[in-house]
Design a protein around this motif. Structure first.
Motif, PDB file in Angstrom:
ATOM      1  N   ASN A  68       0.808  -1.222   0.000  1.00 31.30           N
ATOM      2  CA  ASN A  68       0.000   0.000   0.000  1.00 31.30           C
ATOM      3  C   ASN A  68       0.839   1.269   0.000  1.00 31.30           C
ATOM      4  O   ASN A  68       0.308   2.372   0.085  1.00 31.30           O
ATOM      5  CB  ASN A  68      -0.936   0.027   1.210  1.00 31.30           C
ATOM      6  N   GLU A  92      -5.040   2.239   2.488  1.00 29.18           N
ATOM      7  CA  GLU A  92      -5.260   2.109   1.054  1.00 29.18           C
ATOM      8  C   GLU A  92      -3.995   2.526   0.315  1.00 29.18           C
ATOM      9  O   GLU A  92      -3.108   3.158   0.885  1.00 29.18           O
ATOM     10  CB  GLU A  92      -6.448   2.965   0.604  1.00 29.18           C
ATOM     11  N   LYS A  93      -3.922   2.185  -0.969  1.00 29.47           N
ATOM     12  CA  LYS A  93      -2.702   2.428  -1.722  1.00 29.47           C
ATOM     13  C   LYS A  93      -2.389   3.917  -1.876  1.00 29.47           C
ATOM     14  O   LYS A  93      -3.268   4.724  -2.181  1.00 29.47           O
ATOM     15  CB  LYS A  93      -2.810   1.804  -3.117  1.00 29.47           C
ATOM     16  N   MET A 113      -8.669   8.996   2.135  1.00 29.72           N
ATOM     17  CA  MET A 113      -8.818   7.550   2.325  1.00 29.72           C
ATOM     18  C   MET A 113      -9.847   7.225   3.398  1.00 29.72           C
ATOM     19  O   MET A 113     -10.547   6.221   3.319  1.00 29.72           O
ATOM     20  CB  MET A 113      -7.476   6.929   2.736  1.00 29.72           C
ATOM     21  N   TYR A 190     -13.692  -4.201  -0.107  1.00 28.03           N
ATOM     22  CA  TYR A 190     -14.586  -3.051   0.096  1.00 28.03           C
ATOM     23  C   TYR A 190     -15.990  -3.516   0.475  1.00 28.03           C
ATOM     24  O   TYR A 190     -16.656  -2.885   1.289  1.00 28.03           O
ATOM     25  CB  TYR A 190     -14.639  -2.193  -1.177  1.00 28.03           C
TER      26      TYR A 190
END
Length: 349
Positions: A68, A92-93, A113, A190
């Protein structure tokens, strides 16, 4: 981290996306360290070089950037004279490489994010190419873009033709299976976290229907596909943006569509010169006090007059959309109108 501030640009913020070689980042930091040695004010010079050295020390202990990415905040809190360095991989990335020393830490990329809970999956599939992405707030992110090898029809005739057709159809089905497996791996987390609200599925031809009709998506994801399927000629980032805009009737309450529609409306009023557009911080503030501002688009610039304006506008019941560089027209708002532009309920001049 947002509460930390300094009288000079000494707080270091560093975002490293996955795949970026750590030696390259270390080289950059060492160059910045050399440049910082030329700062004239000793307190500022010491604070900056200390922050950069802290980041270097920690990065040298990390062999590889995590999946990430990495985020590093280093610096001195001038109020408490406390120096700290925070290094972590976000939930998250990280999608950008970003380095800056400033009077505050740049947390805006992390806020995006965690603040937006509604996520929409985006899938564009054709016979031998696919793009998978997500829509979150005003940000569209490409998660994967890949190509398969599916030959076109061959005209040989007889049994050879039928055998070749079967092989081609099998290759096509295998590619759709690959698309489904990748979509499942990206989107199921998700769904399981309760954030995924729907999936937009599009493409240039019949492949999108074949993909939807087949058992390629996890059954839980398939239930979230929003109909109708959408005709999209492009792939990649451009294709995902077009997919979202073509689905605006479905996503009419989604932030990205609302902002894009508002910006188009503002351009229309500017072209007509009908007095229903306001820009400039002081002009907007005057219009707010009159209760005349219906909607406001503000460029995301933390700890600035724009942030204060955003908070003030919300107090007046104005619809406020804070946008960053992930939105195509954000640069237009920033450079042309100083970071803020609004639609008026009525002419005030």
């Amino acid at each position: 981290m947002k509460k930390w501030s300094a009288p000079a640009t000494v707080l270091l913020s560093l975002y490293i996306p996955p795949g970026r070689p750590i030696p390259d980042v270390l080289n950059l930091l060492r160059q910045e360290y050399s440049i910082a040695q030329n700062i004239k004010l000793k307190r500022t010079r010491d604070a900056v070089t200390s922050a950069i050295q802290s980041a270097i020390d920690r990065l040298t202990q990390i062999p590889k950037v995590p999946d990430n990415g990495l985020v590093i905040f280093c610096g001195e809190n001038f109020e408490t004279e406390e120096s700290k360095c925070f290094v972590f991989s976000p939930p998250e990335k990280v999608t950008i490489f970003f380095y800056r020393t400033d009077k505050y830490f740049h947390t805006e990329f992390l806020e995006d994010m965690i603040e937006e809970n509604d996520v929409f999956g985006l899938i564009i599939v054709e016979r031998d190419y696919a793009t998978i992405g997500i829509l979150k707030g005003t940000r569209i992110e490409v998660l994967d873009e890949f190509e398969g090898f599916v030959p076109g029809k061959h005209m040989m005739g007889g049994q050879s033709q039928r055998r070749i057709d079967r092989i081609i159809e099998e290759m096509y089905a295998n590619f759709l299976k690959e698309v489904g497996e990748k979509a499942n791996s990206y989107l199921l987390p998700y769904l399981e976290s309760g954030k995924l609200k729907g999936i937009l599925l599009g493409g240039p031809g019949y492949a999108k229907k074949d993909f939807y009709d087949g058992d390629y998506l996890d059954y839980r994801l398939k239930k979230l596909v929003l109909l109708p399927l959408i005709d999209i000629p492009d792939q990649g980032d451009a294709g995902l943006k077009e997919l979202v805009m073509k689905a605006q009737d479905i996503l009419k309450n989604q932030k990205y569509v609302q902002v894009q529609n508002l910006l188009e409306e503002l351009k229309y009023h500017i072209a007509k010169d009908d007095g229903l557009v306001v820009y400039g911080i002081e002009e907007i503030r005057k219009a707010l006090h009159m209760g005349a501002v219906d909607s406001l688009v503000i460029y995301d610039e933390p700890n600035s007059e724009l942030e204060k304006l955003s908070q003030e506008a919300e107090n007046y019941g104005t619809k406020v959309y804070v946008v960053g560089d992930e939105l195509p027209d954000a640069e237009w708002v920033k450079k042309t109108f100083g970071g803020a532009i609004g639609k008026l309920r009525y002419k005030i001049y």
